[in-house]
Design a protein around this motif. Structure first.
Motif, PDB file in Angstrom:
ATOM      1  N   VAL A 195      -8.861  -9.056  -1.117  1.00  0.00           N
ATOM      2  CA  VAL A 195      -8.749  -8.202  -2.300  1.00  0.00           C
ATOM      3  C   VAL A 195      -8.973  -6.753  -1.891  1.00  0.00           C
ATOM      4  N   LEU A 196      -8.065  -5.870  -2.312  1.00  0.00           N
ATOM      5  CA  LEU A 196      -8.192  -4.438  -2.043  1.00  0.00           C
ATOM      6  C   LEU A 196      -8.909  -3.752  -3.206  1.00  0.00           C
ATOM      7  N   PRO A 197      -9.464  -2.552  -2.995  1.00  0.00           N
ATOM      8  CA  PRO A 197     -10.057  -1.796  -4.107  1.00  0.00           C
ATOM      9  C   PRO A 197      -9.015  -1.553  -5.198  1.00  0.00           C
ATOM     10  N   VAL A 228     -12.009 -16.025   0.797  1.00  0.00           N
ATOM     11  CA  VAL A 228     -11.835 -14.597   0.528  1.00  0.00           C
ATOM     12  C   VAL A 228     -12.816 -13.811   1.391  1.00  0.00           C
ATOM     13  N   PRO A 229     -12.347 -12.912   2.248  1.00  0.00           N
ATOM     14  CA  PRO A 229     -13.275 -12.113   3.069  1.00  0.00           C
ATOM     15  C   PRO A 229     -14.207 -11.298   2.187  1.00  0.00           C
ATOM     16  N   PRO A 230     -15.452 -11.100   2.603  1.00  0.00           N
ATOM     17  CA  PRO A 230     -16.368 -10.261   1.825  1.00  0.00           C
ATOM     18  C   PRO A 230     -15.813  -8.854   1.633  1.00  0.00           C
ATOM     19  N   SER A 231     -16.177  -8.237   0.530  1.00  0.00           N
ATOM     20  CA  SER A 231     -15.665  -6.897   0.230  1.00  0.00           C
ATOM     21  C   SER A 231     -16.054  -5.896   1.310  1.00  0.00           C
ATOM     22  N   GLU A 232     -17.245  -6.070   1.913  1.00  0.00           N
ATOM     23  CA  GLU A 232     -17.677  -5.159   2.967  1.00  0.00           C
ATOM     24  C   GLU A 232     -16.679  -5.140   4.120  1.00  0.00           C
ATOM     25  N   SER A 233     -16.169  -6.313   4.451  1.00  0.00           N
ATOM     26  CA  SER A 233     -15.237  -6.399   5.573  1.00  0.00           C
ATOM     27  C   SER A 233     -13.947  -5.650   5.267  1.00  0.00           C
ATOM     28  N   VAL A 234     -13.418  -5.828   4.074  1.00  0.00           N
ATOM     29  CA  VAL A 234     -12.169  -5.158   3.709  1.00  0.00           C
ATOM     30  C   VAL A 234     -12.368  -3.649   3.647  1.00  0.00           C
ATOM     31  N   LEU A 235     -13.471  -3.213   3.045  1.00  0.00           N
ATOM     32  CA  LEU A 235     -13.732  -1.774   2.962  1.00  0.00           C
ATOM     33  C   LEU A 235     -13.910  -1.164   4.344  1.00  0.00           C
ATOM     34  N   ALA A 236     -14.579  -1.901   5.237  1.00  0.00           N
ATOM     35  CA  ALA A 236     -14.760  -1.396   6.598  1.00  0.00           C
ATOM     36  C   ALA A 236     -13.417  -1.197   7.280  1.00  0.00           C
ATOM     37  N   LEU A 237     -12.497  -2.111   7.055  1.00  0.00           N
ATOM     38  CA  LEU A 237     -11.160  -1.972   7.630  1.00  0.00           C
ATOM     39  C   LEU A 237     -10.461  -0.725   7.101  1.00  0.00           C
ATOM     40  N   LEU A 238     -10.541  -0.500   5.803  1.00  0.00           N
ATOM     41  CA  LEU A 238      -9.839   0.629   5.202  1.00  0.00           C
ATOM     42  C   LEU A 238     -10.466   1.952   5.582  1.00  0.00           C
ATOM     43  N   GLU A 239     -11.792   1.966   5.792  1.00  0.00           N
ATOM     44  CA  GLU A 239     -12.472   3.210   6.132  1.00  0.00           C
ATOM     45  C   GLU A 239     -12.160   3.676   7.537  1.00  0.00           C
ATOM     46  N   PRO A 250      -2.181  -3.002   2.843  1.00  0.00           N
ATOM     47  CA  PRO A 250      -2.109  -4.468   2.805  1.00  0.00           C
ATOM     48  C   PRO A 250      -1.768  -5.076   4.158  1.00  0.00           C
ATOM     49  N   ASP A 251      -0.850  -4.459   4.894  1.00  0.00           N
ATOM     50  CA  ASP A 251      -0.491  -5.002   6.206  1.00  0.00           C
ATOM     51  C   ASP A 251      -1.666  -4.942   7.164  1.00  0.00           C
ATOM     52  N   ARG A 252      -2.418  -3.865   7.100  1.00  0.00           N
ATOM     53  CA  ARG A 252      -3.580  -3.730   7.988  1.00  0.00           C
ATOM     54  C   ARG A 252      -4.621  -4.808   7.685  1.00  0.00           C
ATOM     55  N   VAL A 253      -4.888  -5.008   6.404  1.00  0.00           N
ATOM     56  CA  VAL A 253      -5.875  -6.021   6.010  1.00  0.00           C
ATOM     57  C   VAL A 253      -5.369  -7.413   6.345  1.00  0.00           C
ATOM     58  N   ARG A 254      -4.094  -7.660   6.092  1.00  0.00           N
ATOM     59  CA  ARG A 254      -3.516  -8.978   6.369  1.00  0.00           C
ATOM     60  C   ARG A 254      -3.638  -9.303   7.859  1.00  0.00           C
ATOM     61  N   GLU A 255      -3.315  -8.327   8.703  1.00  0.00           N
ATOM     62  CA  GLU A 255      -3.340  -8.552  10.147  1.00  0.00           C
ATOM     63  C   GLU A 255      -4.757  -8.830  10.642  1.00  0.00           C
ATOM     64  N   GLU A 264      -3.812  -6.870  -4.972  1.00  0.00           N
ATOM     65  CA  GLU A 264      -3.952  -5.469  -5.365  1.00  0.00           C
ATOM     66  C   GLU A 264      -4.032  -5.409  -6.879  1.00  0.00           C
ATOM     67  N   GLY A 265      -4.508  -4.289  -7.393  1.00  0.00           N
ATOM     68  CA  GLY A 265      -4.596  -4.204  -8.846  1.00  0.00           C
ATOM     69  C   GLY A 265      -4.903  -2.816  -9.336  1.00  0.00           C
ATOM     70  N   SER A 266      -4.916  -2.688 -10.651  1.00  0.00           N
ATOM     71  CA  SER A 266      -5.231  -1.409 -11.277  1.00  0.00           C
ATOM     72  C   SER A 266      -5.947  -1.678 -12.591  1.00  0.00           C
ATOM     73  N   ALA A 267      -6.675  -0.658 -13.027  1.00  0.00           N
ATOM     74  CA  ALA A 267      -7.379  -0.740 -14.314  1.00  0.00           C
ATOM     75  C   ALA A 267      -7.244   0.605 -15.012  1.00  0.00           C
ATOM     76  N   ARG A 268      -6.898   0.559 -16.283  1.00  0.00           N
ATOM     77  CA  ARG A 268      -6.791   1.809 -17.047  1.00  0.00           C
ATOM     78  C   ARG A 268      -7.357   1.573 -18.445  1.00  0.00           C
ATOM     79  N   ARG A 269      -7.845   2.624 -19.027  1.00  0.00           N
ATOM     80  CA  ARG A 269      -8.464   2.531 -20.355  1.00  0.00           C
ATOM     81  C   ARG A 269      -7.664   3.366 -21.344  1.00  0.00           C
ATOM     82  N   GLU A 270      -7.218   2.702 -22.418  1.00  0.00           N
ATOM     83  CA  GLU A 270      -6.440   3.375 -23.454  1.00  0.00           C
ATOM     84  C   GLU A 270      -6.961   2.947 -24.817  1.00  0.00           C
ATOM     85  N   ALA A 271      -7.322   3.938 -25.622  1.00  0.00           N
ATOM     86  CA  ALA A 271      -7.786   3.678 -26.999  1.00  0.00           C
ATOM     87  C   ALA A 271      -8.916   2.650 -27.037  1.00  0.00           C
TER      88      ALA A 271
END
Length: 810
Positions: A195-197, A228-239, A250-255, A264-271
């Motif tokens: 899972v990505l941020p 599912v890899p821990p979030s720390e591991s994925v964040l460390a890869l991206l950093e 995504p390719d970097r994390v997948r590899e 991947e995902g998104s969140a938005r707030r409306e009304a």
């Protein structure tokens, strides 16, 4: 099509479907473990050689015995076998392995989809099958998972603190929200996801959702049956690549993680309504999109994740009633800790109104902040209090996590026996529960508690289980931590060359993940291994590599450790003033009070003082170091400092005090204790006997020291024995002296002490040209060290070798 199956005991193996079943439950196996079992079963009529099995499992020849042994260990454990019983897989010494369990071959017809009545009907064929969704099955909810990393100086490094996931409960909402997107169950290629941020379009105060939602989604997918890899591991890869384009992430994390799907995902707030969109994207082909809306951000995240689970053929976890404000606080804390903003996490916790009611989960998180910040005593006190609470005892999983946290805290403080008992208790509570991350981390912690007590077989067994559990959970970074710990174990066993094989792989993995803490700890172990091999230039390069990262280190203990590494290398290079400067910096660093760190610092103080000829300072520092080293699990380190203190006391004329450091009534051992390698103790006994005039006993102790060092084959140990024994022999047994000095001749070009021994031998034998070359070599390595004046001139060229002295030594 048709395929053959193999039945043995409670197990069925289906090579065509690449599945192993035990009764009505499929056993999840890593690919290589399955291929090991399959190859041994299909060739059960004979013994399978080591090289044949390596080729079948790895597909390449450059595989160490340790790597193959780990695969066989996992195979045995999956089949309820072990290296002692060998009821299924037998080791053929010097050759390989053989399958010995009774096997009942059978054929199954698979063309029409029907299975024998005795075989589970809900399995899927294929290379990697997704677990079947079962409406009546509830995956146990996860509380708070964590692990920590400690450092056993000179020998062992345990697992780094990696916070686990926080499970939040599903909230029931009455507000009108848009209907969820309907999805169908779609077969996907892998049961492993990363899972990505999330991308967040919201107000600044909601920015924490980017990481908090990422972790919630990852944990919920994990509870739904995915690795599912821990979030720390994925964040460390991206950093490690902050400028990398979003589409390349995504390719970097997948590899790096081997994940079949990237979420991947998104969140938005409306009304006042939160809209969450998630998509599970395979390496090729169309992804699976879902979306869910709710007035509460966490409920929207959970709803979207549960829809994604349904689309992938899984069921979401069943949630209990919950406290929504408490959930939000915990997830904000989690997001802050993922971003390494410890003070922000502490502020959120201490200002939370719920803290007045002292709920266990908030107290636990506050202890984790203390532990992450190096406040070990405060963290341990909080964990002690939590373990006494009835609400902790009523939840075995949470209790196990608190015990593991306390075990890691005690490990970092050098309390190895106590930490081992905590990990034992945690493993007992986790038995039979499907929580591979927590189980793997607890096993790794217990393995590290075994090493200081020389319980290597038990440590190896725990490391093997830990790696299997972490692999099944998709924790690639956790697997690298196991590899690093195996390197530490080899180092502790006196096998630095083997240690470097493990550590080199782990260091590169940590580098790719940007796992700074683990990288620094492993680099310290690499330095220790290189110094043991007398590869001083390599050690200096490794220290420079760690030094370049020091400004990014927030843990004061690790900051001090990097300084001590540099001092250790500089002392070995004869750069005494520079070493004194960094040792002073280390003393002024506000550490956590770690006894092992203090002992190492004072040991280096003592060595530097000894090298400079300051006997008083050497004796005082060595006395402090001895008081700091733990009584248990530090025999080798204590032996080295006892030897140094004995030398200082004898130089000061305090023979009585020196005589009390060891049991002088013991005769030299008649056999070599390879496990503990007490070479320094044998040298101390030999030097005392020689100083006392008991030359026969001194000779036997020197011989034992050399035999012990020779059996272990560690250059630094061989050099230490030669440096103590050769000067004695040069006054009495010139021929034997030549043999002893010859043992360390290969390292004279890179180690000053070995070069000086060569110079002494050639000077004693008046060999002019070799002596001149040796003098030039020693001067090049000297640094601030002084070469004795008597060795810098050869007044009697061509003289006879020195005569053998009498037994009295006069």
């Amino acid at each position: 099509m048709s395929g053959e199956i193999y039945e043995f005991g409670e197990f069925r193996l289906l090579p065509s479907a690449r599945e192993l079943w035990r009764g009505g439950k499929r056993v999840t196996l890593p690919r290589r473990t399955f291929e090991c079992i399959e190859h041994l079963v299909t060739h059960r009529d004979r013994a399978v050689g080591r090289d044949e099995l390596v080729a079948a499992v790895f597909g390449r020849p450059d595989v160490s015995d340790a790597q193959l042994g780990q695969i066989v260990l996992r195979a045995r454990r999956a089949l309820e076998d072990d290296g002692n019983a060998q009821r299924v897989i037998r080791t053929i010494a010097g050759f390989g392995y053989r399958w010995v369990a009774d096997v009942r071959p059978a054929m199954i017809g698979m063309a029409d989809g029907h299975q024998p009545a005795s075989f589970p009907a809900n399995h899927e064929s294929g290379n990697v099958a997704l677990p079947a969704a079962r409406p009546d099955t509830h995956v146990p909810r996860r509380a708070v998972g964590l692990s920590h990393r400690h450092r056993w100086v000179f020998a062992l490094v345990a697992s780094v603190m990696a916070m686990g996931a926080i499970t939040l409960h599903r909230a029931s909402r009455t507000a009108a929200v848009p209907a969820p997107l309907a999805v169908e169950s779609i077969p996907m290629p892998s049961a492993s996801l990363a899972v990505l941020p999330l991308r967040v379009d919201a107000l600044r105060e909601d920015a924490w959702i980017r990481l908090g939602a990422m972790d919630l989604v990852a944990d919920r997918l994990r509870q739904g049956g995915f690795a599912v890899p821990p979030s720390e591991s994925v964040l460390a890869l991206l950093e490690t690549a902050p400028e990398r384009a979003q589409q390349a992430q995504p390719d970097r994390v997948r590899e790096a993680t081997g994940a079949g799907l990237i979420v991947e995902g998104s969140a938005r707030r409306e009304a006042g309504i939160w809209h969450v969109e998630l998509v599970a994207q395979p390496a090729s082909g169309l992804g699976v999109p879902v979306r869910h809306s709710d007035r509460d951000a966490m409920s929207a995240m959970r709803g979207a994740t549960d829809q994604l689970l349904a689309a992938l053929g899984h069921h979401g976890p069943v949630d209990d009633e919950h406290d929504a404000p408490l959930e939000a606080i915990l997830q904000r804390v989690r997001a802050a800790m993922l971003a390494n903003e410890l003070e922000t996490a502490r502020t959120i916790l201490t200002e939370a109104p719920q803290l007045d009611g002292s709920p266990a989960v908030l107290r636990y998180q506050l202890a984790m902040v203390d532990l992450r910040g190096g406040q070990l005593a405060r963290a341990e006190a909080s964990l002690d209090e939590l373990l006494l609470r009835p609400e902790t005892k009523d939840h075995p999983l949470f209790q196990a996590q608190v015990l593991s946290a306390r075990g890691s805290t005690r490990m970092r403080r050098g309390q190895f026996a106590e930490s081992g008992r905590d990990f034992d208790a945690a493993i007992g509570l986790l038995a039979g529960r499907d929580h591979p991350l927590e189980h793997g981390r607890a096993r790794m912690g217990r393995a590290n508690s075994h090493v200081p007590e020389f319980r290597y077989d038990e440590a190896l067994a725990d490391f093997g289980v830990a790696r299997t559990e972490l692999e099944s959970a998709g924790d690639i970074l956790g697997m690298a931590r196991v590899d690093a710990n195996l390197g530490m174990l080899e180092l502790h066993r006196g096998r630095p060359a083997a240690a470097l094989d493990y550590l080199g792989l782990a260091v590169e993995r940590f580098q790719s993940f940007g796992a700074l803490h683990e990288l620094q700890v492993s680099l310290t172990a690499v330095v220790d291994a290189q110094l043991a091999l007398l590869r001083r230039e390599d050690a200096a390069s490794t220290v420079d590599r760690a030094w370049a990262l020091r400004e990014r280190i927030s843990d004061p203990d690790q900051q001090a450790d990097v300084l001590l590494n540099r001092a250790q290398v500089w002392i070995g290079e004869g750069r005494y003033q520079a070493a004194a400067t960094v040792l002073d910096q280390a003393r002024r660093t506000a550490t956590s009070g770690n006894r092992v760190l203090l002992a190492r610092q004072r040991s280096l103080d003592a060595e530097l003082a000894w090298r400079r000829g300051d006997w008083q300072a050497a004796e005082a520092a060595s006395a402090t170091a001895l008081a700091a080293w733990p009584e248990a699990g530090a025999a080798i380190e204590r032996d080295a400092i006892i030897l140094l203190r004995q030398r200082a006391l004898l130089e000061l004329g305090e023979s009585a005090a020196a005589g009390r450091l060891l049991d002088r009534s013991r005769p030299p051992p008649t056999r070599i204790d390879e496990g503990q390698g007490r070479t320094a103790e044998a040298i101390a006994m030999a030097e005392w006997a020689h100083r006392s005039g008991d030359f026969a006993t001194a000779t036997r102790w020197f011989q034992h020291a050399m035999a012990s060092a020779d059996q272990r084959g560690v250059p630094a140990e061989l050099a230490a024995v030669a440096q103590a024994w050769a000067p004695v022999l040069l006054r009495a047994e010139a021929r034997q002296a030549a043999i002893v000095v010859g043992r360390v001749a290969p390292w004279a070009a890179r180690d000053f002490d070995c070069a000086l021994l060569q110079l002494r031998l050639l000077h004693a034998n008046a060999l002019r040209e070799p002596w001149q070359n040796a003098l030039k070599q020693a001067r090049a390595l000297a640094g601030e060290r002084q070469i004795p004046k008597e060795l810098t001139a050869l007044d009697q060229p061509g003289r006879e070798p020195p005569m053998r002295l009498t037994q009295t030594g006069r």
